[in-house]
Write a protein that holds these residues in place. Structure first.
Motif, PDB file in Angstrom:
ATOM      1  N   GLU A 195       0.835  -1.211   0.000  1.00 40.44           N
ATOM      2  CA  GLU A 195       0.000   0.000   0.000  1.00 40.44           C
ATOM      3  C   GLU A 195       0.868   1.260   0.000  1.00 40.44           C
ATOM      4  O   GLU A 195       0.614   2.198  -0.762  1.00 40.44           O
ATOM      5  CB  GLU A 195      -0.905  -0.012   1.224  1.00 40.44           C
ATOM      6  N   TRP A 196       1.867   1.285   0.859  1.00 35.28           N
ATOM      7  CA  TRP A 196       2.739   2.460   0.946  1.00 35.28           C
ATOM      8  C   TRP A 196       3.460   2.715  -0.373  1.00 35.28           C
ATOM      9  O   TRP A 196       3.524   3.851  -0.844  1.00 35.28           O
ATOM     10  CB  TRP A 196       3.736   2.260   2.077  1.00 35.28           C
ATOM     11  N   LEU A 197       3.972   1.660  -0.986  1.00 34.03           N
ATOM     12  CA  LEU A 197       4.660   1.831  -2.267  1.00 34.03           C
ATOM     13  C   LEU A 197       3.692   2.294  -3.353  1.00 34.03           C
ATOM     14  O   LEU A 197       4.032   3.146  -4.172  1.00 34.03           O
ATOM     15  CB  LEU A 197       5.342   0.529  -2.684  1.00 34.03           C
ATOM     16  N   ALA A 212      12.312   5.591  -3.484  1.00 33.04           N
ATOM     17  CA  ALA A 212      11.823   4.733  -4.572  1.00 33.04           C
ATOM     18  C   ALA A 212      10.323   4.895  -4.824  1.00 33.04           C
ATOM     19  O   ALA A 212       9.813   4.343  -5.802  1.00 33.04           O
ATOM     20  CB  ALA A 212      12.125   3.269  -4.255  1.00 33.04           C
ATOM     21  N   LEU A 213       9.622   5.631  -3.970  1.00 29.33           N
ATOM     22  CA  LEU A 213       8.168   5.755  -4.125  1.00 29.33           C
ATOM     23  C   LEU A 213       7.742   6.196  -5.527  1.00 29.33           C
ATOM     24  O   LEU A 213       6.809   5.617  -6.087  1.00 29.33           O
ATOM     25  CB  LEU A 213       7.591   6.688  -3.050  1.00 29.33           C
ATOM     26  N   PRO A 214       8.393   7.162  -6.152  1.00 29.02           N
ATOM     27  CA  PRO A 214       7.959   7.571  -7.497  1.00 29.02           C
ATOM     28  C   PRO A 214       8.336   6.583  -8.612  1.00 29.02           C
ATOM     29  O   PRO A 214       7.859   6.706  -9.730  1.00 29.02           O
ATOM     30  CB  PRO A 214       8.654   8.909  -7.735  1.00 29.02           C
ATOM     31  N   TYR A 215       9.175   5.606  -8.300  1.00 29.90           N
ATOM     32  CA  TYR A 215       9.662   4.663  -9.308  1.00 29.90           C
ATOM     33  C   TYR A 215       8.877   3.356  -9.235  1.00 29.90           C
ATOM     34  O   TYR A 215       9.355   2.346  -8.716  1.00 29.90           O
ATOM     35  CB  TYR A 215      11.162   4.407  -9.112  1.00 29.90           C
ATOM     36  N   THR A 216       7.679   3.349  -9.771  1.00 26.44           N
ATOM     37  CA  THR A 216       6.786   2.194  -9.622  1.00 26.44           C
ATOM     38  C   THR A 216       7.367   0.914 -10.220  1.00 26.44           C
ATOM     39  O   THR A 216       7.051  -0.177  -9.743  1.00 26.44           O
ATOM     40  CB  THR A 216       5.406   2.483 -10.233  1.00 26.44           C
ATOM     41  N   SER A 232      10.489  -5.359  -6.890  1.00 32.78           N
ATOM     42  CA  SER A 232      11.735  -5.864  -6.309  1.00 32.78           C
ATOM     43  C   SER A 232      11.791  -5.615  -4.810  1.00 32.78           C
ATOM     44  O   SER A 232      12.280  -6.451  -4.054  1.00 32.78           O
ATOM     45  CB  SER A 232      12.942  -5.210  -6.978  1.00 32.78           C
ATOM     46  N   ILE A 233      11.291  -4.479  -4.383  1.00 30.88           N
ATOM     47  CA  ILE A 233      11.285  -4.144  -2.963  1.00 30.88           C
ATOM     48  C   ILE A 233      10.349  -5.082  -2.197  1.00 30.88           C
ATOM     49  O   ILE A 233      10.626  -5.460  -1.068  1.00 30.88           O
ATOM     50  CB  ILE A 233      10.882  -2.670  -2.762  1.00 30.88           C
ATOM     51  N   ARG A 234       9.268  -5.494  -2.827  1.00 27.57           N
ATOM     52  CA  ARG A 234       8.269  -6.350  -2.161  1.00 27.57           C
ATOM     53  C   ARG A 234       8.643  -7.824  -2.122  1.00 27.57           C
ATOM     54  O   ARG A 234       8.097  -8.582  -1.326  1.00 27.57           O
ATOM     55  CB  ARG A 234       6.917  -6.202  -2.867  1.00 27.57           C
ATOM     56  N   LEU A 235       9.539  -8.283  -2.975  1.00 25.11           N
ATOM     57  CA  LEU A 235       9.810  -9.714  -3.142  1.00 25.11           C
ATOM     58  C   LEU A 235      10.034 -10.475  -1.841  1.00 25.11           C
ATOM     59  O   LEU A 235       9.379 -11.486  -1.582  1.00 25.11           O
ATOM     60  CB  LEU A 235      11.037  -9.936  -4.041  1.00 25.11           C
TER      61      LEU A 235
END
Length: 146
Positions: A94-96, A115-119, A124-127
C-alpha cells in the motif's frame, strides 16, 4: 524527493544480507520473481511451537533494491508470525503504491522512500516480504493440518 534512489544505506544493505543460506529441511519454501527486472528471492522458514519464525534461510538473486529489502526482512523476521508478516507485506504494498502516509512499521524500511515515485522498482522491494509472508502462512497451515 531529492534523495538518490541508490543511496549509501541501500548499497550497504546489499552487502549485509543475513541468513543467506537455504535451510536444509524447511517447513515451507516460497520463491518470488519480479517480472520487470528478473530479480528472484527464495525464502525458507521453520516455525516454533507458537507459530513464529524460528529460522529463515534465503537465496537472493536480485537488484540492489531487492537485496536491500531482503536484508531488512532477514534482520527482523525471527519471532514474527504469519499474520504479522502478511500485514507488513500488505502495508508495504500500500505504501509503495500510494506513496502516502508514514512508512510501514518495520525497522529501516523508510530507506525506500526515494523509490516511491519509481513504480517499476516496487516489485523488487516487495519480493522478500511477499515470499516470507507466504512461506510463514504455508508452514502454519501445514502444521495445523498435522
Amino acid at each position: 524527493m531529492n534523495a538518490p534512489l541508490y543511496n549509501a544505506e541501500i548499497l550497504r544493505l546489499t552487502t549485509a544480507i543475513p541468513h543467506d543460506q537455504r535451510l536444509t529441511d524447511p517447513m515451507a519454501s516460497v520463491e518470488r520473481r519480479s517480472p520487470i527486472c528478473g530479480s528472484r528471492v527464495t525464502v525458507d522458514v521453520n516455525l516454533d511451537a507458537e507459530g513464529r519464525v524460528a529460522e529463515i534461510g534465503m537465496l537472493v538473486r536480485a537488484c540492489a533494491l531487492g537485496q536491500a529489502s531482503a536484508a531488512l526482512l532477514a534482520n527482523h523476521v525471527v519471532g514474527r508470525d504469519a499474520i504479522e508478516l502478511a500485514a507488513m507485506r500488505d502495508r508495504l504494498t500500500e505504501w509503495l503504491a500510494t506513496g502516502e502516509g508514514a512508512a510501514p512499521d518495520w525497522p529501516g524500511i523508510d530507506v525506500f522512500a526515494p523509490a516511491l515515485p519509481y513504480t517499476a522498482r516496487h516489485p523488487s522491494i516487495r519480493l522478500a516480504f511477499e515470499a516470507a509472508a507466504q512461506a510463514a502462512e504455508d508452514a502454519a497451515l501445514a502444521e495445523a493440518a498435522r
